[in-house]
Design an enzyme around this catalytic site. Structure first.
Site, PDB file in Angstrom:
ATOM      1  N   SER A 156       0.905  -1.289   0.054  1.00 44.81           N
ATOM      2  CA  SER A 156      -0.149  -0.172  -0.058  1.00 44.81           C
ATOM      3  C   SER A 156       0.756   1.014  -0.010  1.00 44.81           C
ATOM      4  O   SER A 156       1.821   1.343   0.770  1.00 44.81           O
ATOM      5  CB  SER A 156      -1.039   0.057   1.205  1.00 44.81           C
ATOM      6  OG  SER A 156      -1.612   1.270   1.379  1.00 44.81           O
ATOM      7  N   GLY A 157       0.573   2.127  -0.909  1.00 40.16           N
ATOM      8  CA  GLY A 157       1.186   3.592  -0.833  1.00 40.16           C
ATOM      9  C   GLY A 157       2.533   3.312  -1.716  1.00 40.16           C
ATOM     10  O   GLY A 157       3.464   4.340  -1.886  1.00 40.16           O
ATOM     11  N   THR A 161      -1.769   2.556  -8.103  1.00 36.09           N
ATOM     12  CA  THR A 161      -2.825   3.106  -8.625  1.00 36.09           C
ATOM     13  C   THR A 161      -2.359   4.473  -9.842  1.00 36.09           C
ATOM     14  O   THR A 161      -2.826   4.486 -10.681  1.00 36.09           O
ATOM     15  CB  THR A 161      -3.780   3.999  -7.764  1.00 36.09           C
ATOM     16  OG1 THR A 161      -4.037   2.699  -6.784  1.00 36.09           O
ATOM     17  CG2 THR A 161      -4.809   4.224  -8.407  1.00 36.09           C
ATOM     18  N   ASN A 207      -1.007   5.310   3.069  1.00 31.45           N
ATOM     19  CA  ASN A 207      -1.371   6.031   1.896  1.00 31.45           C
ATOM     20  C   ASN A 207      -2.510   6.986   1.946  1.00 31.45           C
ATOM     21  O   ASN A 207      -3.782   6.670   2.624  1.00 31.45           O
ATOM     22  CB  ASN A 207      -1.493   5.013   0.769  1.00 31.45           C
ATOM     23  CG  ASN A 207      -1.751   5.627  -0.618  1.00 31.45           C
ATOM     24  OD1 ASN A 207      -1.566   7.006  -0.660  1.00 31.45           O
ATOM     25  ND2 ASN A 207      -2.030   4.910  -1.625  1.00 31.45           N
ATOM     26  N   SER A 210      -5.488   5.781  -0.407  1.00 26.97           N
ATOM     27  CA  SER A 210      -5.287   4.197  -0.416  1.00 26.97           C
ATOM     28  C   SER A 210      -6.499   3.636  -1.369  1.00 26.97           C
ATOM     29  O   SER A 210      -7.666   4.041  -0.905  1.00 26.97           O
ATOM     30  CB  SER A 210      -5.161   3.587   0.811  1.00 26.97           C
ATOM     31  OG  SER A 210      -5.018   2.427   0.914  1.00 26.97           O
ATOM     32  N   SER A 211      -6.359   2.873  -2.334  1.00 28.75           N
ATOM     33  CA  SER A 211      -7.694   2.102  -2.897  1.00 28.75           C
ATOM     34  C   SER A 211      -8.167   1.146  -1.951  1.00 28.75           C
ATOM     35  O   SER A 211      -7.181   0.212  -1.408  1.00 28.75           O
ATOM     36  CB  SER A 211      -6.993   1.553  -4.132  1.00 28.75           C
ATOM     37  OG  SER A 211      -6.160   2.336  -4.885  1.00 28.75           O
ATOM     38  N   GLY A 435      -1.968  -4.641  -2.380  1.00 22.76           N
ATOM     39  CA  GLY A 435      -0.581  -5.326  -2.073  1.00 22.76           C
ATOM     40  C   GLY A 435      -0.803  -6.123  -0.662  1.00 22.76           C
ATOM     41  O   GLY A 435      -1.534  -5.784  -0.066  1.00 22.76           O
ATOM     42  N   GLU A 437      -0.504  -7.034   3.016  1.00 21.04           N
ATOM     43  CA  GLU A 437      -0.886  -6.124   4.153  1.00 21.04           C
ATOM     44  C   GLU A 437      -0.681  -6.992   5.510  1.00 21.04           C
ATOM     45  O   GLU A 437      -0.901  -8.121   5.662  1.00 21.04           O
ATOM     46  CB  GLU A 437      -2.286  -5.372   4.110  1.00 21.04           C
ATOM     47  CG  GLU A 437      -2.313  -4.521   3.236  1.00 21.04           C
ATOM     48  CD  GLU A 437      -3.795  -3.772   3.353  1.00 21.04           C
ATOM     49  OE1 GLU A 437      -4.574  -4.041   4.024  1.00 21.04           O
ATOM     50  OE2 GLU A 437      -3.986  -2.938   2.520  1.00 21.04           O
TER      51      GLU A 437
HETATM   52  N1  LIG Z   1       4.734   7.948 -10.254  1.00 17.94           N
HETATM   53  C1  LIG Z   1       4.505   8.616  -9.480  1.00 17.94           C
HETATM   54  N2  LIG Z   1       4.771  10.155  -9.493  1.00 17.94           N
HETATM   55  C2  LIG Z   1       4.370  10.929  -8.411  1.00 17.94           C
HETATM   56  N3  LIG Z   1       3.882  10.341  -7.111  1.00 17.94           N
HETATM   57  C3  LIG Z   1       3.476   9.274  -7.092  1.00 17.94           C
HETATM   58  C4  LIG Z   1       3.819   8.368  -8.228  1.00 17.94           C
HETATM   59  N4  LIG Z   1       3.315   7.084  -7.731  1.00 17.94           N
HETATM   60  C5  LIG Z   1       2.968   7.328  -6.592  1.00 17.94           C
HETATM   61  N5  LIG Z   1       3.048   8.514  -6.032  1.00 17.94           N
HETATM   62  C6  LIG Z   1       2.354   8.985  -4.951  1.00 17.94           C
HETATM   63  O1  LIG Z   1       2.379   8.024  -3.947  1.00 17.94           O
HETATM   64  C7  LIG Z   1       1.227   8.118  -3.510  1.00 17.94           C
HETATM   65  C8  LIG Z   1       0.490   6.573  -3.437  1.00 17.94           C
HETATM   66  O2  LIG Z   1       0.550   6.099  -4.566  1.00 17.94           O
HETATM   67  P1  LIG Z   1      -0.810   4.916  -4.979  1.00 17.94           P
HETATM   68  O3  LIG Z   1      -2.137   5.413  -4.446  1.00 17.94           O
HETATM   69  O4  LIG Z   1      -0.815   4.796  -6.246  1.00 17.94           O
HETATM   70  O5  LIG Z   1      -0.331   3.867  -4.239  1.00 17.94           O
HETATM   71  P2  LIG Z   1      -0.933   2.501  -4.101  1.00 17.94           P
HETATM   72  O6  LIG Z   1      -0.062   1.439  -4.452  1.00 17.94           O
HETATM   73  O7  LIG Z   1      -2.179   2.468  -5.109  1.00 17.94           O
HETATM   74  O8  LIG Z   1      -1.529   2.261  -2.681  1.00 17.94           O
HETATM   75  P3  LIG Z   1      -2.789   1.457  -2.364  1.00 17.94           P
HETATM   76  O9  LIG Z   1      -2.577  -0.116  -2.335  1.00 17.94           O
HETATM   77  O10 LIG Z   1      -2.879   1.927  -0.867  1.00 17.94           O
HETATM   78  O11 LIG Z   1      -3.956   1.739  -3.082  1.00 17.94           O
HETATM   79  C9  LIG Z   1       0.203   8.890  -4.403  1.00 17.94           C
HETATM   80  O12 LIG Z   1      -0.788   9.487  -3.716  1.00 17.94           O
HETATM   81  C10 LIG Z   1       1.278   9.852  -5.155  1.00 17.94           C
HETATM   82  O13 LIG Z   1       1.387  10.944  -4.184  1.00 17.94           O
HETATM   83 MG   LIG Z   2      -4.136   2.249  -4.963  1.00 14.96          MG
END
Ligand SMILES: Nc1ncnc2c1ncn2[C@@H]1O[C@H](COP(=O)(O)OP(=O)(O)OP(=O)(O)O)[C@@H](O)[C@H]1O
Ligand SMILES: [Mg+2]
Length: 1102
Positions: A156-157, A161, A207, A210-211, A435, A437
């Protein structure tokens, strides 16, 4: 490793803080090595725990870690850290892309220019990027007709996404419609993200966005590679978050967005501060850094419009969201009867009222549905009251159900709105799923999430290792087995039927008397010998599973409740009776059978089914993996926590993948596929009839590859060999394409050329025409100017010439007059002299004549006397003889006299003749007179002569008088001419003064004109201004000198030639400027010629 390490070797040694640190081996004793680390510490480590360090590794790291000289954990970690430092967040390990979350915007990585770059370049030629993965998937899908899936995983984070969004954006760019107007499929797909994020994402400790659901987006393409449809599948929304959040997390974003909506919406939904709602105020976190909820609300509305959710539907959606908030604020108190409850206070009544209004249901029915339960017995249906706690659970259950139905409705609506292409045969699926957890408290959600990750890891293993090695065996190629960690046992532990945890949980759910403890006990018993299942000590209901990514301890308290997937019939009845079609649509009435069976359906089983379907899709596609890595837990940019990253790399199977990949044959193709793809490298194969494997070997040998394997049906290639073949193929294809392009371009270019040539000839024609006309016009103007100049010059020259001529004539006149006067004077003098001479000669002649006359008279008288005497003495003969003698003597004397007289007369005649013809004539006339004197002179003649002499004397007198008069007149004339000469000198002096002042005037005018000209015209013209003036002046000066010189000799005046001011006064400054400029040179020349002309003239004259 140990074999490679000696004293002075650079190595990586384990470090408790930063996982791995570099150092130099100082000493080796047995298995122990003494290492001096980079920060100056000396540590002792086992040789088996030391890894060699590549000191020649590029400072900026390598793009593909399979190319690292030493492939091990510390090298991988160091490479990633080095690249992360310079904002290179993407790195390959073979075909797997590792994406490290930058936690900061890197716009230079995602611009349209970058997209274009990745669209055109091949995978091999570009640096690692999420677009490169998307591009490969897209190209292979289009070129080879293979369905693709891109699996984005990570904790996560870690950025799953965000990476998924980038991928979708890039796929929309590649497969988008050219003139994208209105709501295209790709726009709808992209805009579905903010809508789903608003309702399915929340801030967690890991995050901020977080999705809380899994998502698999299936993008369908038509045969041309354009997006033709899409389907979004979501997995397991975290429902418990609707009613329960822990500090400092937040509920789903949509609640906060709605609370920040414009006032009219707030008013409509009877909302207020989020702190006033129980579902939101359980945590102190209401706002997110850098996120404006009010703007997000509007953005979500806009996105809803794009994906095709109507205004009415949007209104209904937000009404339901608001109703959930109000529903959460309904509280219950213990009723009078045992186990009964009622609304706690006015506030609760208000919120109940609000809920009923927003959901358009009867408030009493809501209260009933929340506080009462129907008990169906074979005999009757009993209505049982619930205690306040039960009512609250019922209320939260209702809220969760409504929210999850709302979310499902949204997903369905988006899918319907985007539409699926039933004819599509090509798709790319993008999976963004939660991912692995592992928290302090892990409940049913974590169990499902980790189960998903186990399945995905298994898929990953199967794809990367297992399938590959199975293939090696099947194909009977020469290979050595590569060990890998297989998680099939964990998957079996969870999902096996019968006997898996999910099965046991379903069983427990179906048994009415089950409790978490009984369920846990069952698990302990069933899996007591399972190496992946552990019963933690000192707990009664927890259990631990040894997942591939680590051990996770689950609390089974809520497993039973959370696994039950049914809607309380009262709630179902309540909401399906809603007057709002949207709300009733969320709860369609169930059929009898349906309602019966739904009672026993479980979330676990449903989720397992969903996962199976997902795996089926994934297995039917060719996967690409993106492993997202979270570099730190503080969510800050530029912080790279080694241990954290290493854990993710290990648990994501990245390191394992690298090891296995490099050891085996990462790429394989069936003979047909291989030949289809690479026959182009050896087209001679097509001429003969070869076995497929022979043909494949032929191609591989021709290209010069070694180390490959040819199996029974497939060709196995070492890492990088496929790329090498592709390079050759691309080269050949490129060559062919170039030939075709060349021909087509030649054709097109020639066409263009002909058109352009024609056009250019036209343009040239018209330009030349224009130019010629211009030249002609210029020439005409020039000719006109020349004419004007010529005329002007002629005019000036004529004027100058006329002036000169008149001066010359004046001079000539003067000189001629002078000459004539000289001549006249000379003639006068000559005539006077002649006259004088004539008179003088006359006088002499007369004197001579008189003398002669007297002499002749004397002679005559003497003669006559003698004669008379003789006559008187006539009788005497002696006398006679004497007489005769006398007569002879007298005769002789007489002849002598007459001869003398003749001589004198001749002399006089000669003198007279030589002096003057007239006088000579007269003398000649006189000489006969004189000669006649010889003859006996008659008195009459003498008298006439005397008269004549008298006349001559008178004439002489008159002449003398005339000569005097002439003399006098001459003196007078001389005086007069002296006076005139003086006058002339005076006049000349004046003229000179006049000319001088005129020249000065001209000079000043010339200065003024040159100033004027320097202002008006280019500097080149200034040189020529008024050079004529000095010429004129010089001329005049010369002429005045001449006149002066002449005047000194002359006694007459003549007008000095001078240019009149008229010549200048007639010009305006501009004309003058032009004329002066044009004439300057010619006038200089002209003045010379004028000078020479003038001189010639003078020479002519003189
Ligand atoms: N390529 C990127 N460029 C800039 N910032 C990013 C990038 N990837 C991620 N981030 C930053 O990291 C934060 C978390 O990313 P994201 O929401 O995609 O995580 P995640 O893996 O989907 O987490 P979760 O499993 O909780 O949904 C985003 O809100 C953004 O601020
Ligand atoms: Mg996500």
């Amino acid at each position: 490793m140990a074999a490679n390490i000696a004293v002075d070797s650079h190595v990586w040694v384990e470090d408790t803080e930063i996982a791995w640190t570099d150092g130099v081996v100082l000493n080796i004793k047995g298995d122990e090595a003494e290492v001096k680390t980079g920060d100056g510490k000396e540590v002792v480590a086992n040789l088996s725990r030391l890894y060699p360090k590549d000191v020649e590794a590029p400072a900026e790291g390598v793009e593909d870690m399979t190319k690292l000289s030493y492939l091990h954990e510390p090298a991988v970690l160091h490479n990633l850290a080095t690249r992360y430092e310079i904002d290179e967040i993407y790195t390959y390990t073979g075909n797997i892309l590792i994406a490290i979350n930058p936690f900061q915007g890197l716009p230079h990585l995602y611009g349209v220019d970058i997209m274009e770059k990745y669209r055109e370049a091949s995978f091999k030629d570009t640096s690692p990027h999420v677009f490169a993965i998307g591009g490969v998937a897209f190209r292979e899908m289009v070129n080879e007709g293979r369905n693709k899936s891109i699996l984005v995983s990570g904790e996560s984070g870690s950025g799953k996404t965000e990476t998924t969004k980038m991928l979708m954006r890039y796929l929309a760019y590649l497969g988008g419609h050219a003139a994208a107007e209105g709501r295209t499929v790709e726009k709808q797909v992209l805009e579905s993200n903010p809508v789903l994020e608003a309702f399915g994402n929340a801030k967690t400790v890991k995050n901020n966005n977080s999705s809380r659901f899994g998502k698999f987006v299936e993008i369908q393409f038509d045969d041309l590679g354009q997006i033709s449809g899409a389907a979004i599948r979501t997995y397991l929304l975290e429902r418990s978050r609707v009613c329960q959040i822990s500090d400092p997390e937040r509920n789903y974003h949509c609640f906060y967005l709605l609370c920040a909506a414009p006032p009219q919406d707030i008013e409509r939904y009877k909302l207020g501060d989020p702190k006033s709602f129980r579902y939101l105020n359980q945590s102190s976190c209401y706002e997110l850094d850098g996120v404006n909820d009010a703007q997000e609300y509007l953005a979500t509305r806009r996105a809803m419009n794009v994906v095709g959710i109507s205004e009415n539907e949007q209104d209904a959606i937000f009404r339901v969201v608001a109703a959930i908030l109000h529903l959460g604020n309904i509280e219950f108190s213990k009723g009078e009867e045992a186990d009964s409850s009622f609304l706690k206070d006015e506030q609760s009544a208000f919120h109940l009222q609000m809920t009923s209004e927003l959901l358009m249901c009867d408030p009493l029915a809501i209260e009933d549905a929340l506080c009462k339960r129907m008990m169906v017995t074979p005999e009757e249906v009993i209505k049982r009251s619930l205690d306040p706690h039960g009512a609250a659970i019922s209320r939260d259950g209702l809220a969760k159900t409504i929210y999850s139905r709302l979310f499902d409705w949204l997903v369905d609506k988006i899918n319907v709105s985007i539409g699926q292409d039933p004819h599509s045969r090509r798709l790319i699926g993008v999976l963004d799923i939660y991912g692995f957890e592992s928290f302090k408290t892990n409940s049913f959600e974590q169990f499902c999430i980790n189960y998903t990750n186990e399945k995905l890891q298994q898929h990953f293993n199967q794809h990367v290792f297992k399938m590959e090695q199975d293939d090696y065996q099947k194909e009977e190629i020469d290979w050595s087995y590569v060990e890998f960690v297989d998680n099939q046992d964990v998957v079996d532990l969870i999902e096996k039927k019968p006997g898996g945890i999910i099965a046991l949980l379903d069983e427990a759910c179906m048994l009415p008397k089950s409790t978490p403890e009984t369920f846990s006990e069952k698990l302990y018993q069933t899996f007591k010998d399972h190496k992946r299942f552990v019963k933690p000590k000192l707990t009664r209901s927890d259990f631990t599973i040894a997942h591939y990514a680590g051990d996770v301890q689950y609390q089974s308290d809520q497993f039973l409740d959370k696994n039950k997937d049914y809607v309380v019939p009262e709630h179902q009845d309540l909401l399906s009776a809603s007057k709002c079609s949207f709300v009733s649509g969320l709860f369609p009435p169930l059929s009898r059978e349906g309602s019966k069976s739904s009672k026993f359906s479980s979330i676990g089983a449903r989720f397992k089914l969903q996962l199976m379907q997902l795996m089926e899709i994934l297995n039917s596609t060719e996967p690409h993996y993106i492993r997202c890595v979270k570099p730190n837990n503080v969510l800050q940019p530029a912080v790279f926590e080694n241990a954290n990253v290493l854990h993710q790399l290990r648990s994501g199977g990245v390191l394992e993948a690298i090891r296995v990949k490099c050891a085996g044959y990462p790429t394989n193709r069936t003979f047909i596929e291989f030949l289809n793809r690479f026959t182009i490298l050896a087209p001679e194969i097509l001429k003969g009839e070869y076995e497929e494997n022979v043909a494949c070997k032929w191609i591989l040998e021709k290209v010069g590859l070694t180390g490959y394997q040819v199996g029974q049906t497939k060709v196995f290639l070492r890492a990088g060999q496929m790329a090498e073949l592709d390079v050759h193929r691309t080269r050949v294809l490129g060559e062919s394409a170039r030939i075709i392009q060349r021909q087509v371009k030649t054709h097109l270019t020639r066409k263009d050329f002909i058109l352009m040539r024609r056009a250019s000839v036209r343009i040239q024609t018209s330009w030349r025409g224009k130019l010629a006309r211009k030249i002609y016009r210029d020439m005409k103007r020039e000719a006109a100017a020349m004419k004007i100049q010529k005329n002007l010059r002629r005019q000036l020259a004529t004027r100058a010439y006329t002036n000169t001529k008149s001066s010359a004539i004046t001079l000539q006149t003067g000189f001629r007059t002078l000459a004539a006067r000289h001549e006249f004077r000379y003639k006068l003098k000559t005539r006077a002299v002649t006259v004088i001479q004539a008179y003088w000669r006359c006088h002499i002649a007369v004197s001579e004549f008189k003398k002669l006359k007297r002499a002749s008279l004397v002679y005559q008288s003497r003669l006559r006397g003698r004669i008379a005497k003789r006559r008187l003495e006539q009788p005497k003969m002696t006398d006679r003889e004497e007489e005769e003698e006398e007569e002879d003597k007298g005769h002789e004397e007489k002849s002598e006299l007459s001869n003398n007289a003749e001589d004198s007369v001749d002399k006089a005649v000669v003198v007279l003749h030589s002096d003057q013809s007239e006088i000579a004539e007269k003398a000649t006339e006189a000489s006969p007179t004189v000669s006649e004197i010889m003859i006996p002179v008659r008195d009459t003649e003498i008298e006439s002569l005397t008269v004549e002499v008298e006349m001559l004397r008178a004439l002489l007198q008159v002449e003398k008088q005339r000569a005097d008069i002439s003399e006098r007149k001459y003196v007078e004339v001389q005086e007069l001419s002296e006076g005139r000469r003086k006058k002339l000198e005076e006049t000349e002096r004046r003229v000179y003064h006049l000319q001088d002042s005129l020249n000065r005037l001209l000079y000043s005018m010339s200065d003024q004109f040159s100033q004027l000209k320097s202002i008006l015209r280019s500097p080149s013209m200034s040189n020529s201004t008024f050079t004529s003036s000095p010429v004129v002046r010089d001329d005049l000066a010369d002429s005045s000198e001449n006149s002066e010189a002449s005047s000194s000799d002359s006694d007459f005046t003549f007008p000095a030639p001078s240019p009149t001011s008229d010549s200048f006064s007639a010009f305006n400054p501009n004309q003058l400027q032009v004329i002066v400029q044009d004439l300057s040179t010619s006038e200089t020349k002209g003045s010379e010629s004028y000078e020479s002309d003038r001189e010639g003239g003078f020479e002519d004259y003189f």
